[in-house]
Design an enzyme around this catalytic site. Sequence first.
Site, PDB file in Angstrom:
ATOM      1  N   LEU A   2     106.594  41.084  96.636  1.00 16.20           N
ATOM      2  CA  LEU A   2     106.635  42.374  95.933  1.00 16.20           C
ATOM      3  C   LEU A   2     108.025  42.664  95.380  1.00 16.20           C
ATOM      4  CD1 LEU A   2     105.352  45.190  95.233  1.00 16.20           C
ATOM      5  CD2 LEU A   2     106.262  45.977  97.421  1.00 16.20           C
ATOM      6  N   ILE A   3     108.090  42.949  94.097  1.00 15.83           N
ATOM      7  CA  ILE A   3     109.270  43.545  93.468  1.00 15.83           C
ATOM      8  C   ILE A   3     108.837  44.928  92.997  1.00 15.83           C
ATOM      9  CG2 ILE A   3     110.990  43.389  91.628  1.00 15.83           C
ATOM     10  CD1 ILE A   3     111.277  41.135  93.622  1.00 15.83           C
ATOM     11  N   GLN A  14     111.244  45.388  87.997  1.00 12.71           N
ATOM     12  CA  GLN A  14     110.513  44.265  87.412  1.00 12.71           C
ATOM     13  C   GLN A  14     110.988  43.968  85.993  1.00 12.71           C
ATOM     14  OE1 GLN A  14     106.323  45.197  87.797  1.00 12.71           O
ATOM     15  NE2 GLN A  14     106.390  45.246  90.023  1.00 12.71           N
ATOM     16  N   GLY A  41     113.939  39.398  85.873  1.00 17.79           N
ATOM     17  CA  GLY A  41     114.169  38.073  86.438  1.00 17.79           C
ATOM     18  C   GLY A  41     114.318  38.017  87.940  1.00 17.79           C
ATOM     19  N   GLY A  73     111.991  38.424  90.310  1.00 16.82           N
ATOM     20  CA  GLY A  73     110.907  37.686  90.963  1.00 16.82           C
ATOM     21  C   GLY A  73     111.203  36.198  90.995  1.00 16.82           C
ATOM     22  N   GLU A 117      99.452  32.048  99.173  1.00 17.50           N
ATOM     23  CA  GLU A 117      98.178  32.637  99.597  1.00 17.50           C
ATOM     24  C   GLU A 117      97.656  33.603  98.542  1.00 17.50           C
ATOM     25  OE1 GLU A 117      96.558  35.695 103.059  1.00 17.50           O
ATOM     26  OE2 GLU A 117      98.360  34.509 103.435  1.00 17.50           O
TER      27      GLU A 117
END
Length: 379
Positions: A202-203, A208, A211, A213, A235
Amino acid sequence: MSYQFFGENENIFGYKDLIVKVYYSCSQLNIYLSLNYADRLTKDQTDGVEPDNVLKMISSKYETKVCYNLNEFSANLSKEPAFMPYGELMEEFEIETKPIDDHQQAEKRRFCLYKANNSVPGFVAYHERMQTFLLWFIEGVSYIEIDDDRWDFFVLYEKLPLTGKSSKPLSSDYQYCFVGYSTVYRYYAYPQNVRPRISQFLILPPFQRIGLGSKLLASIYSNYTDKSIVDITVEDPSDDFQRMRDIYDCKLCMQLSWYKTLAPNTEWSNEMAVEAKMKFKLNSKQVRRVFEILKLKLTNRNDPEQYRQYRLDIKQRLNAPYKKQINDIERLRQRKAISDTNYELLMKTNQIPREYRIKNLNKQYEEIESEYLQIIEKL
């Protein structure tokens, strides 16, 4: 994802002009909940049905302490600058964000990444507050069992320079603002190996598209390079995460020897997966996907034969599980492991009419090509 609190229809019953406030302090992640409304239904108006207890509906999913008094919440904000991240510092870096308009200058922002686990004093309680963001921003998410010591946590912060004076003694010239995090579970792999799986990622929305992530993913990759690591899996990745992962993995694979000789007529081989796994710990299935993206990048879609061959290769891969299933039934019959009656029943159950299979393969291919072209555009 408010349906995870208020049901599939995302409705709250019993209020007019309702405003629900969910505040987090940026470092400690202390939580404040409140609601305001212009009017509220009474039992007489609803035949005894109570309006929804909104704050309870939220707090019951949180599994951590929340504050309902704004003065109390505000009083604790003075402690925020003294917060220090839990765990071990993994990396510090700067990102230059683009200006919103021509009158602004590009801004350099500083970030840092920490790695922690459940043995770090105080981190378990911090994680309880941290994980509540998941319910709002990740579809169908569930909490993890943090008691398992195979979990690794990678937590990202922005380092904000402190400009004002504080009455509290500070251990840094910066305040650490929570940005996002990822959880990784170290699965056992025979005989004495490990297969890390990225579980949650999660960001927060305000951070967001700059960059972060990719930076977080790269740091996770670099943390699992030991010989005991088989490969890194993910997952149930979301579409956004898969796109980011595809772009980053493509850039990695473009450094491999097989990419240097890649051409539109190159066929997939397991050696490609082995090289990517040995160098970057990429999962074989993901390497195959990256290979197809990079091959499409080199394919001239205006060349009818070249483009036809590419489509055929993808469809053969998509059709392979079905063909294997039918071939397995045929082998059972040849070995006389099933009766003629059961063979006919299995074939009738598993065989798909050719026209439907072709139509379905065409639809699957179009979806895949659309995804791949988005990645290629970013590359």
